[in-house]
Design an enzyme around this catalytic site. Structure first.
Site, short mmCIF file in Angstrom:
data_model
loop_
_atom_site.label_atom_id
_atom_site.label_comp_id
_atom_site.label_asym_id
_atom_site.label_seq_id
_atom_site.Cartn_x
_atom_site.Cartn_y
_atom_site.Cartn_z
CB ALA A 1 47.30 27.93 59.00
CG LEU B 1 49.04 34.92 63.44
CD1 LEU B 1 49.75 35.60 64.62
CD2 LEU B 1 49.02 35.86 62.24
CG PHE C 1 48.73 37.43 45.04
CD1 PHE C 1 47.46 37.98 44.99
CD2 PHE C 1 48.91 36.28 45.81
CE1 PHE C 1 46.40 37.41 45.67
CE2 PHE C 1 47.86 35.69 46.50
CZ PHE C 1 46.60 36.25 46.42
CE LYS C 2 45.79 31.93 44.29
NZ LYS C 2 45.15 31.35 45.50
CB CYS D 1 47.56 37.03 54.31
SG CYS D 1 46.03 37.95 54.30
N1 LIG Z 1 42.53 38.38 51.42
C1 LIG Z 1 42.51 37.15 51.86
O1 LIG Z 1 42.55 36.21 51.07
C2 LIG Z 1 42.41 36.85 53.32
C3 LIG Z 1 42.47 37.85 54.27
N2 LIG Z 1 42.36 37.56 55.61
C4 LIG Z 1 42.35 38.63 56.62
O2 LIG Z 1 41.08 39.28 56.58
C5 LIG Z 1 41.22 40.67 56.88
C6 LIG Z 1 40.60 41.49 55.77
O3 LIG Z 1 41.31 41.21 54.58
P1 LIG Z 1 40.74 41.62 53.15
O4 LIG Z 1 39.29 41.30 53.08
O5 LIG Z 1 41.67 41.01 52.18
O6 LIG Z 1 40.94 43.21 53.20
P2 LIG Z 1 40.29 44.31 52.27
O7 LIG Z 1 41.19 45.48 52.29
O8 LIG Z 1 39.91 43.70 50.96
O9 LIG Z 1 38.92 44.70 53.02
C7 LIG Z 1 38.85 45.35 54.25
C8 LIG Z 1 37.71 46.36 54.19
O10 LIG Z 1 37.50 46.88 55.50
C9 LIG Z 1 37.04 48.22 55.35
N3 LIG Z 1 37.20 48.92 56.61
C10 LIG Z 1 38.33 49.28 57.28
N4 LIG Z 1 38.03 49.87 58.45
C11 LIG Z 1 36.68 49.92 58.54
C12 LIG Z 1 35.75 50.41 59.51
N5 LIG Z 1 36.20 50.95 60.66
N6 LIG Z 1 34.42 50.30 59.27
C13 LIG Z 1 33.98 49.75 58.11
N7 LIG Z 1 34.80 49.25 57.16
C14 LIG Z 1 36.13 49.33 57.37
C15 LIG Z 1 37.91 48.78 54.24
O11 LIG Z 1 37.33 49.92 53.65
C16 LIG Z 1 38.00 47.56 53.29
O12 LIG Z 1 37.01 47.62 52.26
C17 LIG Z 1 42.71 40.91 57.11
O13 LIG Z 1 42.96 40.83 58.48
C18 LIG Z 1 43.36 39.74 56.41
O14 LIG Z 1 44.57 39.39 57.01
C19 LIG Z 1 42.18 36.28 56.04
C20 LIG Z 1 42.10 35.25 55.14
C21 LIG Z 1 42.20 35.45 53.71
O1 LIG Z 2 45.31 34.44 55.04
C1 LIG Z 2 45.22 34.55 53.84
O2 LIG Z 2 45.17 35.62 53.25
C2 LIG Z 2 45.22 33.36 52.95
O3 LIG Z 2 46.56 33.24 52.42
C3 LIG Z 2 46.75 32.19 51.48
O4 LIG Z 2 45.89 32.38 50.36
P1 LIG Z 2 46.25 33.37 49.17
O5 LIG Z 2 47.33 34.30 49.59
O6 LIG Z 2 44.98 33.93 48.69
O7 LIG Z 2 46.79 32.43 47.99
P2 LIG Z 2 47.76 31.14 47.95
O8 LIG Z 2 47.18 30.18 47.02
O9 LIG Z 2 48.10 30.66 49.30
O10 LIG Z 2 49.08 31.74 47.27
C4 LIG Z 2 49.91 32.65 47.94
C5 LIG Z 2 51.15 32.90 47.11
O11 LIG Z 2 52.00 31.76 47.09
C6 LIG Z 2 52.33 31.42 45.76
N1 LIG Z 2 52.51 29.95 45.67
C7 LIG Z 2 51.53 29.12 46.10
C8 LIG Z 2 51.70 27.75 46.03
C9 LIG Z 2 52.91 27.21 45.54
O12 LIG Z 2 53.13 25.98 45.47
N2 LIG Z 2 53.87 28.08 45.13
C10 LIG Z 2 53.71 29.44 45.18
O13 LIG Z 2 54.61 30.20 44.81
C11 LIG Z 2 51.16 31.93 44.94
O14 LIG Z 2 51.51 32.09 43.59
C12 LIG Z 2 50.87 33.23 45.64
O15 LIG Z 2 51.73 34.25 45.21
C13 LIG Z 2 46.37 30.86 52.13
O16 LIG Z 2 46.48 29.83 51.15
C14 LIG Z 2 44.95 30.90 52.69
O17 LIG Z 2 44.68 29.68 53.37
C15 LIG Z 2 44.83 32.08 53.66
O18 LIG Z 2 43.51 32.18 54.14
#
Ligand SMILES: NC(=O)C1=CN([C@@H]2O[C@H](COP(=O)(O)OP(=O)(O)OC[C@H]3O[C@@H](n4cnc5c(N)ncnc54)[C@H](O)[C@@H]3O)[C@@H](O)[C@H]2O)C=CC1
Ligand SMILES: O=C(O)[C@H]1O[C@H](OP(=O)(O)OP(=O)(O)OC[C@H]2O[C@@H](n3ccc(=O)[nH]c3=O)[C@H](O)[C@@H]2O)[C@H](O)[C@@H](O)[C@@H]1O
Length: 480
Positions: free
Chosen positions: A219, A217, A334-335, A272
């Protein structure tokens, strides 16, 4: 053979497990999900998410040691290590609504693990969760266990979308938090051994459970705070004639500050940053720290301000009304390099313009019309629930058209808004675009991707976030 099962085949579960399978050929990895369409897509040539390099990784391992399945219980039962990577959205109702994390999906996954397990397991929090979630999960698991030993680890994910594969191949760090007991240490070592297949040992950090949970959280809050800081500066730059790119460069040259993540923008988006900061704010409030909560809330307030400031600029510049004017929206994700639209600033900007009765023509190389319509009609936070639980749009937005070409989007438009920094937008033939637009022709660059001076030579009135203003814009107050 060690068996890993990951619950949740989303943006994190899919790529992370694919990379583990690639780097650890002797480990069998099953990624399971309740969503049948999602799993079908993972088993097809059209993966459910767009991520550079992901196709190749999946192709190399799928069917060998990487499997995608809806048979959640079978794979959980067989696994030694169970990652949980399900949605942790912001609560929409009840206690903590609008702030606290909704752990419904996590809890149901934990209960299912407890129900189906017949052997000891390491359960890994991969989802981003509030501090102390591991304690709650532990209670659910141990309360239901039939003499089975569950060790809970926190292993938050730091990948960013669009660069997920390179982030996973070469992470700045891997963080593993565990209980400070002999069994806890053993579990940490077991997970460490998985990552050690490709991550240098000095980049695998081990901490206690609560530090690992809070570090994730923290970071995200620090990263988002940098963007809000530079975006706050961008408003001041516009007011004073400074150029935010020059200011960011000068500031970032200080090695204590560093150059990354200092690009001014129309606002940060993604699934996130906002969700995790709201969660942090709620945790602070629950721990009797209102001042700390208020401090982090400002990061979101500035982000909201930046989005509405942008809309106000557009409307104010165009004689204070965009009613029935065609506005081309270039970029909706979003990016760049992702098709993900969760919390994209484009939603707020489009809704703001629609509120002023504009007609929108939207082009994004990776976002479908269906997704755009859904996003523009869905309630705040509903998007972060599994697809099958998301409400369908009650009505489609009649004033929104999405097209598959930037030239089509901008034809006969009064204004162009650039909301995502896709590389292809830099290479557009702006003379051609200008020729086909209504005059005066406006460009509002929310990502600083175009060369404003060149566009001015063509004849455009240009607004670039945080840059010295066009004489035209100087006379148009943009404050609501
Ligand atoms: N999207 C990102 O870049 C990042 C996300 N996170 C964290 O990772 C977690 C997952 O995020 P995403 O992968 O983006 O979400 P997502 O929505 O893409 O994937 C989550 C998946 O979990 C499945 N699901 C939910 N409940 C379930 C259950 N009981 N059994 C089986 N499948 C189930 C859903 O159907 C969905 O496909 C969140 O907590 C998010 O904050 C962390 C770092 C980066
Ligand atoms: O927890 C998560 O979901 C992830 O969230 C972000 O990753 P992400 O949201 O995929 O993408 P970023 O590159 O961080 O961009 C986030 C948003 O900030 C914006 N951004 C980024 C950088 C910048 O200089 N300015 C700016 O407006 C991007 O356009 C985008 O809308 C973090 O960078 C990851 O480390 C983390 O794991």
């Amino acid at each position: 053979m060690v068996k890993i099962c990951c619950i949740g085949a989303g943006y994190v579960g899919g790529p992370t497990m694919a990379v583990i399978a690639l780097k650890c050929p002797k480990i069998e990895v099953a990624v399971v999900d309740i969503s049948v369409p999602r799993i079908n897509a993972w088993n097809s040539d059209q993966l459910p998410i767009y991520e550079p390099g992901l196709d190749e990784v999946v192709k190399q391992c799928r069917g060998k040691n990487l499997f995608f399945s809806t048979d959640v219980e079978k794979h959980v039962c067989e696994a030694d290590i169970v990652f949980v990577s399900v949605n942790t959205p912001t609560k929409t109702q009840g206690l903590g609504a609008g702030k606290a994390a909704d752990l419904t999906y996590w809890e149901s996954a934990a209960r299912m693990i407890a129900d189906v397990s017949k052997s000891d397991k390491i359960v890994v929090e991969k989802s981003t969760v509030p501090v102390k979630t591991a304690e709650a999960i532990e209670k659910i698991l141990t309360h239901n266990s039939k003499g089975i030993n569950f060790q809970i680890l926190s292993n938050p994910e730091f990948l960013a979308e669009g660069t997920a594969i390179s982030d996973l191949f070469n992470p700045d760090r891997v963080l593993i938090g565990g209980r400070e007991t002999p069994q806890g240490h053993k579990a940490v070592e077991a997970l460490k051994a998985v990552y050690a297949h490709w991550v240098p040992e000095d980049r695998i950090l081990t901490t206690n459970l609560w530090s690992a949970e809070l570090s994730k959280l923290a970071a995200n809050a620090f990263l988002a705070q940098r963007i809000s800081s530079v975006n706050a500066m961008s408003a001041l730059c516009e007011a004073t004639g400074a150029d935010v790119t020059q200011v960011s460069y000068a500031v970032g040259k200080d090695s204590r500050i560093g150059p990354k993540f200092l690009n001014a923008s129309v606002g940060f988006g993604g699934s996130c940053f906002q969700k995790d900061i709201l969660n942090l704010v709620y945790i602070c409030e629950c721990n009797g720290l209102p001042e700390v909560a208020e401090y982090w809330k400002q990061v979101i307030k500035i982000n909201d301000y930046q989005k509405s400031r942008f809309v106000n600029r557009v409307v104010a510049s165009m004689f204070n009304t965009v009613a029935n004017k065609k506005v081309a929206i270039l970029g909706f994700a979003f990016k760049k390099d992702t098709g993900d639209t969760r919390e994209t600033p484009a939603i707020d900007v489009c809704q703001g313009l629609l509120g002023d009765k504009a007609r929108l023509s939207i082009y994004d190389p990776q976002v479908t019309d269906d997704q755009i319509q859904r996003d523009l009609t869905m309630k705040k936070f509903d998007w972060d629930h599994p697809l099958h639980l998301q409400p369908m749009s009650p009505t489609t937005v009649k004033k929104v058209q999405s097209v598959w070409d930037a030239y089509e989007a901008t034809k006969d438009a009064h204004a162009v808004c650039i909301l995502t920094e896709w590389d292809e937008f830099r290479k557009l033939d702006f003379q051609k675009i200008y020729n086909n637009m209504q005059k005066p022709a406006f460009i509002f660059d929310g990502r600083n991707v175009v060369d404003a001076n060149k566009l001015r030579e063509i004849g455009f009135i240009v607004y670039s976030i945080g840059k010295p203003l066009d004489p035209w814009l100087k006379d148009m107050p943009a404050v609501a």
